[in-house]
Write a protein that holds these residues in place. Structure first.
Motif, PDB file in Angstrom:
ATOM      1  N   PRO A 131       0.811  -1.228   0.000  1.00 33.43           N
ATOM      2  CA  PRO A 131       0.000   0.000   0.000  1.00 33.43           C
ATOM      3  C   PRO A 131       0.845   1.280   0.000  1.00 33.43           C
ATOM      4  N   ASN A 132       2.053   1.183   0.585  1.00 33.46           N
ATOM      5  CA  ASN A 132       2.884   2.391   0.727  1.00 33.46           C
ATOM      6  C   ASN A 132       4.157   2.342  -0.122  1.00 33.46           C
ATOM      7  N   GLY A 133       4.140   1.597  -1.213  1.00 33.33           N
ATOM      8  CA  GLY A 133       5.328   1.509  -2.076  1.00 33.33           C
ATOM      9  C   GLY A 133       5.837   0.084  -2.163  1.00 33.33           C
ATOM     10  N   ASN A 134       7.161  -0.067  -2.164  1.00 36.50           N
ATOM     11  CA  ASN A 134       7.754  -1.402  -2.281  1.00 36.50           C
ATOM     12  C   ASN A 134       7.485  -2.226  -1.028  1.00 36.50           C
ATOM     13  N   SER A 135       7.229  -3.513  -1.270  1.00 36.53           N
ATOM     14  CA  SER A 135       7.100  -4.460  -0.160  1.00 36.53           C
ATOM     15  C   SER A 135       8.486  -4.889   0.297  1.00 36.53           C
ATOM     16  N   ALA A 136       8.533  -5.773   1.268  1.00 42.13           N
ATOM     17  CA  ALA A 136       9.823  -6.307   1.731  1.00 42.13           C
ATOM     18  C   ALA A 136      10.545  -7.003   0.581  1.00 42.13           C
ATOM     19  N   LYS A 137       9.783  -7.722  -0.245  1.00 37.92           N
ATOM     20  CA  LYS A 137      10.388  -8.409  -1.396  1.00 37.92           C
ATOM     21  C   LYS A 137      10.920  -7.391  -2.400  1.00 37.92           C
ATOM     22  N   GLY A 138      10.135  -6.332  -2.616  1.00 35.67           N
ATOM     23  CA  GLY A 138      10.602  -5.288  -3.527  1.00 35.67           C
ATOM     24  C   GLY A 138      11.883  -4.645  -3.037  1.00 35.67           C
ATOM     25  N   ASN A 139      11.948  -4.371  -1.749  1.00 42.49           N
ATOM     26  CA  ASN A 139      13.188  -3.809  -1.193  1.00 42.49           C
ATOM     27  C   ASN A 139      14.355  -4.786  -1.304  1.00 42.49           C
ATOM     28  N   GLU A 140      14.050  -6.078  -1.199  1.00 40.41           N
ATOM     29  CA  GLU A 140      15.102  -7.099  -1.361  1.00 40.41           C
ATOM     30  C   GLU A 140      15.662  -7.060  -2.780  1.00 40.41           C
TER      31      GLU A 140
END
Length: 513
Positions: A131-140
């Motif tokens: 909801p607020n941008g990248n998820s944990a996976k996206g940040n990974e």
């Protein structure tokens, strides 16, 4: 469509147009999806070929490092670091692709994915974004890309020849925000992946892998080229003067060549045969000089190249001259040989071996290498001529004049004693008359063949041989104490010299006690 009131027929036509346009749009969408699928296939095929090519280059670089070492060793270490970094990032991208393809099955007949059905991006959207941008996976994903870039910079270092590759990695994986068509900054993953069909994202990820493989290829090519250039750099070479031989005579033509030689401690032969040993890529010669004259040096290096044994033979020569361990001092007026004896003569020619020297003169005969015997004949002088053969076949010669002298006169002896010999008459009666050469350097044998015996007041007795005869003893019978008997006119010959008599022999006196 047209405004105003439409007839039922016109409404039907307009509806058909709408359906037709929708169908066209639907067909175009499927073609676009298929095109992305075909693009993905091309990327993946290219990636497989690049992997094979890169593996071959790495094997070749390792082989060069094992054979030549030096810059190739450094290049090999760097290449293996890049190989590990590339492998880790490439496989990570592969794991993302597997997550993206969850729910899609490969057609067992065609071996292809259902590209036309991959129009949704739910897998990526749900995994990478929140909801607020990248998820944990996206940040990974972002962190893994940044790590790949940082690892590559560390592996390639500050080498200016690799700077362009680092810049290309930064450009291809630039994670900065991207402006959309409305000029609004959008996060990197959001702009490139959010809401895209799965097949488009798949092609994009395969393109990432292709970029990674290409970077690996560029690194290997650059390292191979750099190592080869460094190995062949003129800074490793030296101009070396190679003369056809290492000693020349005055006036002789000097011949040879100037070559480029490489001193490289990493150029290590697999074997070496010759008068020396290998140190820092050079064969250091260590041997004892041979006989005087020209000597040969030869041997062989053996190198391994592309799995084959390459022999490199070498051959050279050097000239040995007599060691100057003593001065040559001669008395110009004392070049004398003696008639009647064998005069030993030594002959040499500086820089020429004894086997390449010959000497000639009347009465001269060889007695070994550089050794001769001279037995002078008649005349007052004899000239010895010496001829030497230089390594190039040229003849050189020299000569020396010697005066011929006879053996000096000896001194008579009684019982081996000279001058005035004292004793009873009985000693003289049995004594042997002899002769000695005083201060003469030759060992010679002397034979007395006659003499005269004289006692004051008595007639002279002439004797044949070297012993007193009966007539001599009769004269001695009349001698008294204190009388002197003179032995003179002593005739002396050289032992084994035939009838040749030596000059007058000095007399000897016997005083009766």
């Amino acid at each position: 469509m047209a405004g105003g009131k439409l007839t039922p027929r016109q409404k039907m036509i307009n509806l058909m147009y709408l359906v037709f346009i929708a169908m066209l749009a639907l067909n175009m969408s499927k073609e676009v999806l298929s095109a992305f699928g075909l693009m993905n296939e091309k990327f993946e095929n290219s990636n497989v070929s690049a992997e094979l090519s890169n593996n071959q280059m790495l094997v070749g670089l390792d082989a060069k490092a094992a054979e030549a070492g030096g810059e190739f060793n450094v290049a090999s270490v760097t290449a293996h670091k890049v190989e590990t970094i590339t492998k880790n990032f490439y496989e990570y991208i592969g794991s993302i692709k597997s997550e993206l393809l969850a729910g899609y099955e490969v057609d067992p007949e065609t071996g292809k994915l259902p590209y036309e059905e991959m129009d949704k991006g739910d897998n990526i959207d749900n995994l990478w974004f929140g909801p607020n941008g990248n998820s944990a996976k996206g940040n990974e994903v972002i962190a893994t890309i940044e790590k790949y870039k940082a690892d590559m910079k560390l592996a390639l270092g500050n080498n200016p020849k690799l700077a362009s590759i680092i810049a290309e990695v930064d450009s291809k994986f630039d994670l900065s925000k991207v402006k959309n068509k409305d000029g609004i900054d959008i996060d990197y993953l959001d702009y490139h992946f959010k809401g895209f069909p799965a097949v488009a994202s798949l092609a994009k990820l395969s393109a990432w892998q292709n970029d990674v493989r290409k970077t690996e290829t560029d690194v290997y090519n650059t390292l191979l080229g750099k190592a080869a250039v460094a190995a062949a750099s003129y800074s490793n070479y030296e101009a070396i003067v190679v003369l056809d031989k290492s000693a020349y005579f005055q006036g002789e033509k000097v011949t040879g060549k100037v070559v480029l030689g490489r001193y490289d401690q990493n150029t290590k032969p697999t074997s070496f045969s010759g008068p020396g040993k290998i140190v820092n890529g050079q064969a250091l010669i260590a041997m004892t000089a041979g006989n005087v004259g020209e000597q040969a040096i030869n041997g062989q290096f053996t190198f391994m190249e592309d799995g084959k044994s390459i022999p490199l033979k070498f051959k050279g020569n050097y000239v040995v001259v007599p060691k100057p361990n003593s001065a040559t001092i001669s008395a110009d007026k004392m070049n004398v040989v003696y008639r009647g004896v064998v005069n030993p003569i030594s002959v040499s020619f500086a820089g020429i071996g004894a086997d390449k020297i010959s000497a000639s003169a009347p009465g001269l005969s060889p007695a070994g290498k550089g050794k001769y015997n001279l037995s002078p004949g008649g005349g007052d002088e004899v000239t010895i001529t010496v001829t030497g053969t230089l390594p190039n076949g040229e003849k050189v010669s020299d000569r020396k004049l010697f005066r011929i002298k006879g053996i000096p006169g000896p001194t008579g002896t009684i019982r081996g004693e000279m001058g005035v010999v004292k004793g009873p008459k009985s000693n003289l009666e049995i004594a042997t008359i002899g002769a000695k050469l005083l201060d003469f350097d030759f060992e010679v044998g002397l034979d007395v063949v006659g003499f005269n015996l004289k006692l004051t007041g008595q007639p002279t007795v002439v004797v044949q041989g070297n012993k007193l005869n009966a007539q001599c003893k009769a004269v001695l019978a009349k001698a008294g104490k204190g009388d002197q008997v003179t032995i003179s006119e002593i005739k002396t010959k050289l032992s084994g010299a035939g009838s040749y008599l030596l000059p007058r022999t000095a007399p000897v006196i016997f005083e009766i006690q």
